[in-house]
Design a protein around this motif. Structure first.
Motif, short mmCIF file in Angstrom:
data_model
loop_
_atom_site.label_atom_id
_atom_site.label_comp_id
_atom_site.label_asym_id
_atom_site.label_seq_id
_atom_site.Cartn_x
_atom_site.Cartn_y
_atom_site.Cartn_z
N SER A 218 3.12 -5.66 -11.22
CA SER A 218 4.39 -6.29 -11.60
C SER A 218 5.16 -6.74 -10.36
CB SER A 218 5.22 -5.31 -12.41
OG SER A 218 6.40 -5.91 -12.88
N ASP A 219 5.25 -5.88 -9.36
CA ASP A 219 5.95 -6.25 -8.13
C ASP A 219 5.23 -7.37 -7.39
OD1 ASP A 219 8.27 -4.52 -8.00
OD2 ASP A 219 6.88 -2.85 -7.77
N LEU A 220 3.91 -7.33 -7.38
CA LEU A 220 3.14 -8.40 -6.73
C LEU A 220 3.45 -9.75 -7.36
CD1 LEU A 220 -0.36 -6.69 -6.32
CD2 LEU A 220 1.15 -7.43 -4.47
N ARG A 221 3.60 -9.76 -8.66
CA ARG A 221 3.82 -11.01 -9.39
C ARG A 221 5.30 -11.40 -9.45
NH1 ARG A 221 -0.48 -12.91 -11.78
NH2 ARG A 221 0.67 -14.07 -13.37
N GLY A 222 6.16 -10.61 -8.78
CA GLY A 222 7.57 -10.94 -8.72
C GLY A 222 8.37 -10.53 -9.93
N GLY B 197 5.37 -7.68 2.24
CA GLY B 197 5.88 -6.44 1.66
C GLY B 197 6.82 -6.70 0.49
N ILE B 198 7.26 -5.62 -0.13
CA ILE B 198 8.11 -5.69 -1.33
C ILE B 198 9.54 -5.33 -0.96
CG2 ILE B 198 8.55 -4.65 -3.60
CD1 ILE B 198 5.50 -4.25 -3.82
N PRO B 199 10.51 -6.19 -1.29
CA PRO B 199 11.91 -5.89 -0.97
C PRO B 199 12.47 -4.78 -1.88
CG PRO B 199 11.76 -7.96 -2.18
CD PRO B 199 10.35 -7.52 -1.91
N ILE B 200 13.20 -3.87 -1.27
CA ILE B 200 13.83 -2.75 -1.99
C ILE B 200 15.31 -2.75 -1.64
CG2 ILE B 200 13.85 -0.25 -2.33
CD1 ILE B 200 11.19 -1.41 -3.13
N ILE C 222 -4.24 4.22 -12.55
CA ILE C 222 -3.99 3.15 -13.53
C ILE C 222 -2.51 2.82 -13.55
CG2 ILE C 222 -3.97 2.62 -16.00
CD1 ILE C 222 -6.57 4.29 -16.21
N CYS C 223 -1.66 3.84 -13.63
CA CYS C 223 -0.21 3.63 -13.69
C CYS C 223 0.30 2.91 -12.45
CB CYS C 223 0.51 4.97 -13.85
SG CYS C 223 0.15 5.83 -15.40
N ALA C 224 -0.13 3.36 -11.29
CA ALA C 224 0.32 2.75 -10.04
C ALA C 224 -0.14 1.30 -9.95
CB ALA C 224 -0.20 3.55 -8.85
N ASP C 225 -1.36 1.02 -10.40
CA ASP C 225 -1.88 -0.34 -10.33
C ASP C 225 -1.10 -1.28 -11.24
OD1 ASP C 225 -3.95 -2.12 -9.22
OD2 ASP C 225 -4.60 -2.31 -11.29
N SER D 144 0.83 -1.22 0.00
CA SER D 144 0.00 0.00 0.00
C SER D 144 0.86 1.26 0.00
CB SER D 144 -0.93 0.00 1.21
OG SER D 144 -0.19 -0.08 2.42
N PHE D 145 1.99 1.23 0.72
CA PHE D 145 2.88 2.39 0.75
C PHE D 145 3.47 2.66 -0.63
CE2 PHE D 145 7.26 3.93 0.91
CZ PHE D 145 7.11 5.13 1.61
N LEU D 146 3.98 1.61 -1.28
CA LEU D 146 4.61 1.80 -2.59
C LEU D 146 3.60 2.17 -3.66
CD1 LEU D 146 7.24 -1.08 -2.54
CD2 LEU D 146 7.61 1.36 -2.15
N ARG D 147 2.40 1.59 -3.59
CA ARG D 147 1.35 1.97 -4.53
C ARG D 147 1.03 3.47 -4.38
NH1 ARG D 147 -3.14 -0.90 -6.82
NH2 ARG D 147 -2.75 -2.68 -5.44
N GLY D 148 0.89 3.90 -3.13
CA GLY D 148 0.59 5.31 -2.88
C GLY D 148 1.71 6.22 -3.33
N PHE D 149 2.96 5.80 -3.11
CA PHE D 149 4.11 6.60 -3.54
C PHE D 149 4.13 6.74 -5.05
CE2 PHE D 149 8.59 6.87 -4.91
CZ PHE D 149 8.95 8.06 -4.29
N MET D 150 3.85 5.67 -5.76
CA MET D 150 3.86 5.73 -7.23
C MET D 150 2.72 6.60 -7.75
SD MET D 150 5.21 2.02 -8.59
CE MET D 150 4.14 0.95 -7.64
#
Length: 364
Positions: A41-45, A341-344, A33-36, A11-17
């Protein structure tokens, strides 16, 4: 995960984008649309096309290589088909609207196909079949891209990575979704390896003399200078099927340029005659197929589910734990990422902090 990696909630990264795009002047609905698409892509690895691509969009918009206002228009239309001119807008928005149009036509007439010209990078190819799957349809999506792949028996970057995406609903928790470049790898994956400071596998990329390259930073520089080329599926030689990847890539190039009289091959370089950056003229092709016009949707889902379960049930190689079908690993990754969460990594974090400071978002 290494000590130089942090984890951020989806949710944080989606909001940031989303805020990044709105700060650049993109409307709230189109930024959504762009953020989704990027977070999917990140959700699916698929790290090569998620938040790791955000700086590319920021840089291109700031250079006026991408129009922030959607000016796309339908230039030719019939009941089951349409041609859209994107007028150099945000590819994700153009593609989203084009697939929606294909779905709308399929709902009424059984099939819908939309060809697009003068677009830009549209994120992961697999996002658009997912849109059709949600409407109980089969979805297909294709796009060309800037020259990076050598034809069989050449070392000159000529074709794009030209992905193919095909998706269909099943009676399982996840759909069948194939989404892959027609090259062995693509630039985004090399960018990921560069950020991770890891080498590229031998046999993925060659120099102008046909020698394998493995240093990701060197490869990225040589790709810019046209001194390196990605290899098509099958690699360097016909004996390993190079001509098959080359042929599939050419099919995608045809669908993404010929029906819409769009740019192709070297016309997608993003450079003018003087070598200066210019707007990309990417082409796409989308198709939606209404399953219900062939048989009841539940029966189709059962049919494809039975097929996939039988594939996964066959004997494995020694040492192999299991067999997967397309979309299964991505589904499992999504369940994990939504929870953890998503690794950065550090290099990506530096990019995000740059965007954060540049646009005065104050999220990092």
């Amino acid at each position: 995960m290494t000590k130089n990696t942090i984890v951020k909630p989806v949710s944080f990264l989606r909001g940031f984008m989303k805020e990044t795009f709105t700060k650049l002047g993109v409307s709230s609905s189109e930024a959504d649309i762009c953020a989704d698409i990027l977070i999917t892509s990140d959700l699916r690895g698929i790290q090569s096309h998620g938040i790791g691509r955000l700086r590319m969009y920021v840089d291109r918009i700031r250079k006026d290589l991408i129009e922030i206002e959607d000016k796309s228009e339908i230039v030719r239309e019939f009941p089951t088909t349409a041609v859209i001119d994107g007028h150099h807008g945000i590819g994700m928005v153009i593609a989203h609207n084009a697939m929606n149009l294909a779905i709308k036509k399929a709902k009424e007439f059984g099939m819908g196909a939309v060809a697009v010209r003068n677009s830009t990078h549209f994120g992961i190819d697999g996002y658009y079949p997912i849109m059709a799957i949600k409407e109980n349809m089969i979805g297909l999506s294709f796009t060309n891209a800037r020259p990076a792949v050598a034809p069989t028996f050449s070392s000159q970057p000529t074709l794009g990575t030209n992905p193919i995406a095909f998706g269909a609903p099943t009676d399982e928790a996840f759909p069948f979704l194939f989404d892959a470049a027609t090259s062995i790898t693509q630039r985004g994956k090399i960018e990921v390896l560069s950020r991770q400071e890891k080498p590229v596998y031998g046999g993925w990329v060659i120099d102008s003399n046909g020698n394998s390259l493995e240093n990701p930073g060197d490869i990225l520089n040589k790709l810019v200078d046209k001194d390196a080329a990605l290899l098509p599926l099958g690699g360097l030689d016909e004996k390993t099927g190079s001509h098959k990847g080359y042929g599939l890539s050419t099919i995608v190039e045809i669908l993404s340029s010929s029906l819409q009289s769009g740019a192709f091959l070297f016309g997608l370089s993003g450079l003018d005659a003087d070598g200066k950056e210019t707007r990309f003229r990417v082409g796409h092709f989308f198709q939606a197929i209404k399953i219900e016009n062939f048989l009841p949707v539940d029966q189709f889902k059962k049919n494809i589910g039975n097929l996939l379960r039988e594939l996964r049930s066959v004997k494995t190689l020694p040492g192999a734990e299991r067999i997967y079908t397309a979309g299964e690993k991505e589904y499992e990754n999504e369940q994990h990422v939504l929870k953890e969460g998503i690794p950065i990594n550090k290099n990506l974090l530096d990019d995000l902090k740059y965007i954060d400071a540049l646009l005065n978002i104050n999220a990092f």
